[in-house]
Enzyme design. Sequence first.
Site, PDB file in Angstrom:
ATOM      1  N   SER A  40     -30.854 -75.690  -2.676  1.00 23.25           N
ATOM      2  CA  SER A  40     -31.299 -76.784  -1.812  1.00 23.25           C
ATOM      3  C   SER A  40     -31.926 -76.331  -0.493  1.00 23.25           C
ATOM      4  O   SER A  40     -32.308 -77.162   0.333  1.00 23.25           O
ATOM      5  CB  SER A  40     -30.109 -77.694  -1.506  1.00 23.25           C
ATOM      6  OG  SER A  40     -29.037 -76.939  -0.943  1.00 23.25           O
ATOM      7  N   GLU A  41     -32.079 -75.040  -0.283  1.00 24.99           N
ATOM      8  CA  GLU A  41     -32.438 -74.524   1.036  1.00 24.99           C
ATOM      9  C   GLU A  41     -33.741 -75.107   1.590  1.00 24.99           C
ATOM     10  O   GLU A  41     -33.833 -75.423   2.790  1.00 24.99           O
ATOM     11  CB  GLU A  41     -32.531 -72.989   0.999  1.00 24.99           C
ATOM     12  CG  GLU A  41     -31.184 -72.286   0.948  1.00 24.99           C
ATOM     13  CD  GLU A  41     -30.602 -72.167  -0.446  1.00 24.99           C
ATOM     14  OE1 GLU A  41     -29.579 -71.484  -0.611  1.00 24.99           O
ATOM     15  OE2 GLU A  41     -31.164 -72.769  -1.394  1.00 24.99           O
ATOM     16  N   VAL A  42     -34.785 -75.220   0.757  1.00 23.76           N
ATOM     17  CA  VAL A  42     -36.074 -75.661   1.307  1.00 23.76           C
ATOM     18  C   VAL A  42     -36.032 -77.102   1.812  1.00 23.76           C
ATOM     19  O   VAL A  42     -36.865 -77.497   2.630  1.00 23.76           O
ATOM     20  CB  VAL A  42     -37.226 -75.482   0.283  1.00 23.76           C
ATOM     21  CG1 VAL A  42     -37.474 -74.006   0.018  1.00 23.76           C
ATOM     22  CG2 VAL A  42     -36.955 -76.236  -1.012  1.00 23.76           C
TER      23      VAL A  42
END
Length: 261
Positions: A135-137
């Site tokens: 989910s980082e972006v």
Amino acid sequence: MEYQTLTVGIIDKVATVTLNRPDVRNAFNEHTINELSIAFHELGRNEMVRAIVLAANGPAFCAGADLNWMKKMAAYSHEENEADAMQLAQMLRTIYLCPKPVVAKVQGDCYAGGMGLVAACDIAVAVQEANFCLSEVKLGLIPATISPYVIKAMGENAARRYFLTAERFTAQEAHRIGFVHEVVAAEALDAKVAEVLKALVGNSPNAVREAKVLVRDIAHRPVDDVLLADTALRIAHIRASGEGREGVQSFLEKRKPGWLN
């Protein structure tokens, strides 16, 4: 030592390291990272331990980074952020390089840095209900420190998609792309992990350790004269080792090898 964010126990040659912050979906902070590094370093050296399980308490396996930790990081300087990230990177490497085989027991959702934990393990078993997400972006970040392990586990093509889209995907999809080895019903998770552990514990400890190194060292190398010499030397060494001789001799004599006694 007494752990604050983990529980660690050893039963019948198997160590279990359990993430124990269910109230925050086992999200990790700097304390969890430090304790995981210590636990895997110590268990890797423990001669009583033949295999390690990485598990978690509660409905989620790991939600990634703890929100309070992330808030604190927001005020860090570049140098402080780099040092903080290096602590996480070193912890993941400690798990990845652990001389004992490590089995991830994924009983629930696994997001972001949690996927790095699973990818650093040797074998991953997940329940059908588990969801996965890089989910980082979505937060304006990238999965940098976990990327060496996640890309190895799921492959470059799948990583290109899920690193960029931050889509949530199922355990079945995680299995299809090779990120996890087994997907089972929740009620079958304990039995499947026990089955894998029985196989690991029944094998030569030295051979398991060397086989783990073998995969890591040989993958993606060209099949040239250097590689042939390397592999020939490895098999020569293992044949001449105490467990190598005992394993072959016990097979010929139709008896159990000494490491099972």
